[in-house]
Design an enzyme around this catalytic site. Structure first.
Site, PDB file in Angstrom:
ATOM      1  N   LYS A  26       2.453   5.011 -18.868  1.00  0.00           N
ATOM      2  CA  LYS A  26       3.286   6.149 -18.417  1.00  0.00           C
ATOM      3  C   LYS A  26       4.784   5.834 -18.433  1.00  0.00           C
ATOM      4  O   LYS A  26       5.591   6.734 -18.668  1.00  0.00           O
ATOM      5  CB  LYS A  26       2.815   6.621 -17.046  1.00  0.00           C
ATOM      6  CG  LYS A  26       1.444   7.296 -17.152  1.00  0.00           C
ATOM      7  CD  LYS A  26       0.884   7.791 -15.844  1.00  0.00           C
ATOM      8  CE  LYS A  26      -0.536   8.319 -16.104  1.00  0.00           C
ATOM      9  NZ  LYS A  26      -1.197   8.786 -14.905  1.00  0.00           N
ATOM     10  N   ASP A  43       1.044  14.674 -12.572  1.00  0.00           N
ATOM     11  CA  ASP A  43       0.147  13.993 -11.613  1.00  0.00           C
ATOM     12  C   ASP A  43       0.482  14.357 -10.167  1.00  0.00           C
ATOM     13  O   ASP A  43      -0.424  14.608  -9.364  1.00  0.00           O
ATOM     14  CB  ASP A  43       0.257  12.467 -11.757  1.00  0.00           C
ATOM     15  CG  ASP A  43      -0.481  11.935 -12.970  1.00  0.00           C
ATOM     16  OD1 ASP A  43      -1.398  12.613 -13.468  1.00  0.00           O
ATOM     17  OD2 ASP A  43      -0.134  10.828 -13.425  1.00  0.00           O
TER      18      ASP A  43
HETATM   19  P1  NDP Z   1      -1.088   1.424 -14.167  1.00  0.00           P
HETATM   20  O1  NDP Z   1      -1.587   0.481 -15.193  1.00  0.00           O
HETATM   21  O2  NDP Z   1       0.287   1.959 -14.271  1.00  0.00           O
HETATM   22  O3  NDP Z   1      -1.208   0.703 -12.710  1.00  0.00           O
HETATM   23  C1  NDP Z   1      -2.373   0.017 -12.376  1.00  0.00           C
HETATM   24  C2  NDP Z   1      -2.325  -0.401 -10.909  1.00  0.00           C
HETATM   25  O4  NDP Z   1      -3.610  -0.945 -10.579  1.00  0.00           O
HETATM   26  C3  NDP Z   1      -1.311  -1.497 -10.574  1.00  0.00           C
HETATM   27  O5  NDP Z   1      -0.854  -1.314  -9.253  1.00  0.00           O
HETATM   28  C4  NDP Z   1      -2.174  -2.775 -10.657  1.00  0.00           C
HETATM   29  O6  NDP Z   1      -1.716  -3.836  -9.848  1.00  0.00           O
HETATM   30  C5  NDP Z   1      -3.466  -2.263 -10.066  1.00  0.00           C
HETATM   31  N1  NDP Z   1      -4.649  -3.032 -10.485  1.00  0.00           N
HETATM   32  C6  NDP Z   1      -5.186  -3.094 -11.729  1.00  0.00           C
HETATM   33  N2  NDP Z   1      -6.310  -3.849 -11.703  1.00  0.00           N
HETATM   34  C7  NDP Z   1      -6.478  -4.245 -10.411  1.00  0.00           C
HETATM   35  C8  NDP Z   1      -7.456  -5.053  -9.754  1.00  0.00           C
HETATM   36  N3  NDP Z   1      -8.488  -5.583 -10.428  1.00  0.00           N
HETATM   37  N4  NDP Z   1      -7.325  -5.253  -8.416  1.00  0.00           N
HETATM   38  C9  NDP Z   1      -6.293  -4.711  -7.743  1.00  0.00           C
HETATM   39  N5  NDP Z   1      -5.319  -3.947  -8.305  1.00  0.00           N
HETATM   40  C10 NDP Z   1      -5.426  -3.722  -9.636  1.00  0.00           C
HETATM   41  O7  NDP Z   1      -2.169   2.601 -14.081  1.00  0.00           O
HETATM   42  P2  NDP Z   1      -1.981   4.121 -13.634  1.00  0.00           P
HETATM   43  O8  NDP Z   1      -1.204   4.141 -12.370  1.00  0.00           O
HETATM   44  O9  NDP Z   1      -1.536   4.946 -14.774  1.00  0.00           O
HETATM   45  O10 NDP Z   1      -3.515   4.559 -13.343  1.00  0.00           O
HETATM   46  C11 NDP Z   1      -4.226   3.964 -12.253  1.00  0.00           C
HETATM   47  C12 NDP Z   1      -5.612   4.610 -12.099  1.00  0.00           C
HETATM   48  O11 NDP Z   1      -5.498   5.975 -11.728  1.00  0.00           O
HETATM   49  C13 NDP Z   1      -6.467   4.588 -13.369  1.00  0.00           C
HETATM   50  O12 NDP Z   1      -7.805   4.303 -12.976  1.00  0.00           O
HETATM   51  C14 NDP Z   1      -6.356   6.009 -13.901  1.00  0.00           C
HETATM   52  O13 NDP Z   1      -7.476   6.375 -14.676  1.00  0.00           O
HETATM   53  C15 NDP Z   1      -6.303   6.786 -12.589  1.00  0.00           C
HETATM   54  N6  NDP Z   1      -5.672   8.110 -12.728  1.00  0.00           N
HETATM   55  C16 NDP Z   1      -6.467   9.231 -12.702  1.00  0.00           C
HETATM   56  C17 NDP Z   1      -5.912  10.484 -12.823  1.00  0.00           C
HETATM   57  C18 NDP Z   1      -6.811  11.659 -12.791  1.00  0.00           C
HETATM   58  O14 NDP Z   1      -6.438  12.712 -13.326  1.00  0.00           O
HETATM   59  N7  NDP Z   1      -7.955  11.582 -12.166  1.00  0.00           N
HETATM   60  C19 NDP Z   1      -4.462  10.691 -12.976  1.00  0.00           C
HETATM   61  C20 NDP Z   1      -3.708   9.458 -12.955  1.00  0.00           C
HETATM   62  C21 NDP Z   1      -4.311   8.213 -12.854  1.00  0.00           C
HETATM   63  P3  NDP Z   1      -0.667  -4.951 -10.405  1.00  0.00           P
HETATM   64  O15 NDP Z   1       0.703  -4.349 -10.232  1.00  0.00           O
HETATM   65  O16 NDP Z   1      -0.929  -6.103  -9.492  1.00  0.00           O
HETATM   66  O17 NDP Z   1      -1.029  -5.221 -11.841  1.00  0.00           O
END
Ligand code: NDP
Length: 269
Positions: free
Chosen positions: A76, A110
């Site tokens: 994003k 979002d």
């Molecule tokens: P990003 O990649 O931008 O952010 C991911 C986040 O998840 C970071 O804070 C990361 O932490 C954390 N993370 C990833 N893996 C782990 C783990 N194993 N344990 C703990 N923390 C973890 O992703 P987005 O923000 O774009 O999306 C996040 C989720 O939201 C996705 O599953 C996406 O599908 C869902 N989503 C759903 C929507 C819908 O319409 N239903 C709309 C928007 C999002 P770190 O900083 O430590 O890497």
């Protein structure tokens, strides 16, 4: 599971969702149902774009005549940077989830989509515990603070949570361990559910009337986060209704007409 195209092999189509991973996304099914309901001949496909290749991929899709693209994890910010005409809200959230390719314009649906799923379910006098500090967390935090909520924010990588709090401003307390006492909403914005990972949540400390909300959704109808919440007797919500609401806003921006929300919701059942 979707048929997934690598961006270099993108087929002729008008709309797409890009991400990494992308095979789980229900956006193609939902938008295709919307097109069918309105008798539109447009095609919406899932395209895999690895990290670091977003700008190249978007340039390529634009050259193929794609009209609009939804953007999901983890692209994003890169999508926002590719766009030239940026909606102020997307700029503030440093995240774009909807692109119009012809004029390189972007929006973020979002936050407004999320608020409409929340309705009056969560009182503003108790804090929201937000887990995660990625692209969707930034967008939701901007909307929630503007709507008058206060946040307790935890992220695996704490400096990212601190950056988010600085970027968004307002009433956000960054915490170094999950403290769910007294929160009305436990909001998982991480992508941990996509890999099946558990989050370090002391579930016994969560108030029994709190709502557990996972932005993710899965074909099994639950996620590890929601399964734990249910075991502890909490009310739960997964990301399907958010998908519908943010998708409807994207649809309306692209098409300039109301989205057939019922058909979109029905397609996710
Ligand atoms: P990003 O990649 O931008 O952010 C991911 C986040 O998840 C970071 O804070 C990361 O932490 C954390 N993370 C990833 N893996 C782990 C783990 N194993 N344990 C703990 N923390 C973890 O992703 P987005 O923000 O774009 O999306 C996040 C989720 O939201 C996705 O599953 C996406 O599908 C869902 N989503 C759903 C929507 C819908 O319409 N239903 C709309 C928007 C999002 P770190 O900083 O430590 O890497």
């Amino acid at each position: 599971m979707n048929v997934v195209f690598e961006w270099q092999d993108a087929p002729t189509a008008e709309f797409a969702v890009i991400g990494d991973p992308i095979s789980h996304s229900l956006s193609p099914r939902m938008h295709s149902a919307a097109f069918a309901a309105l008798g539109l001949a447009d095609r919406y496909v899932a395209i895999h774009v690895p990290r670091g290749e977003v700008a190249q991929a978007l340039d390529h899709l634009r050259s193929l005549g794609y009209l609009g693209v939804n953007v999901t994890v983890p692209h994003k910010l890169d999508a926002l940077l590719w766009a030239q005409d940026r909606e102020p809200y997307a700029e503030k959230a440093q995240a774009a989830n909807t692109l119009r390719l012809k004029d390189r314009a972007c929006r973020n649906t979002d936050g407004p989509g999320f608020l409409s799923t929340l309705e009056s379910r969560v009182a503003k006098n108790s804090p929201i515990l937000m887990i995660g500090a990625g692209g969707s967390a930034r967008a939701l935090a901007v909307s929630l603070i503007e709507a008058g909520y206060s946040l307790r924010l935890f992220n695996r990588t704490m400096p990212r949570a601190e950056e988010l709090a600085k970027l968004v401003g307002g009433n956000i307390e960054v915490i170094d361990a999950i403290r769910p006492e007294g929160v009305g909403l436990l909001l998982n914005t991480t992508s941990a559910s996509l890999t099946g990972d558990e989050l370090p949540i002391p579930w016994h400390s969560v108030e029994k009337n709190a709502l557990a909300y996972d932005l993710a959704y899965s074909s099994t109808g639950t996620t590890p986060f929601l399964a734990r919440a249910k075991e502890h007797g909490l009310a739960t919500l997964d990301g399907r209704e958010l998908l519908v609401q943010q998708g409807a806003l994207s649809f309306e921006w692209w098409h300039g007409q109301d989205a057939p929300i019922e058909a979109m919701r029905e397609a996710l059942k």
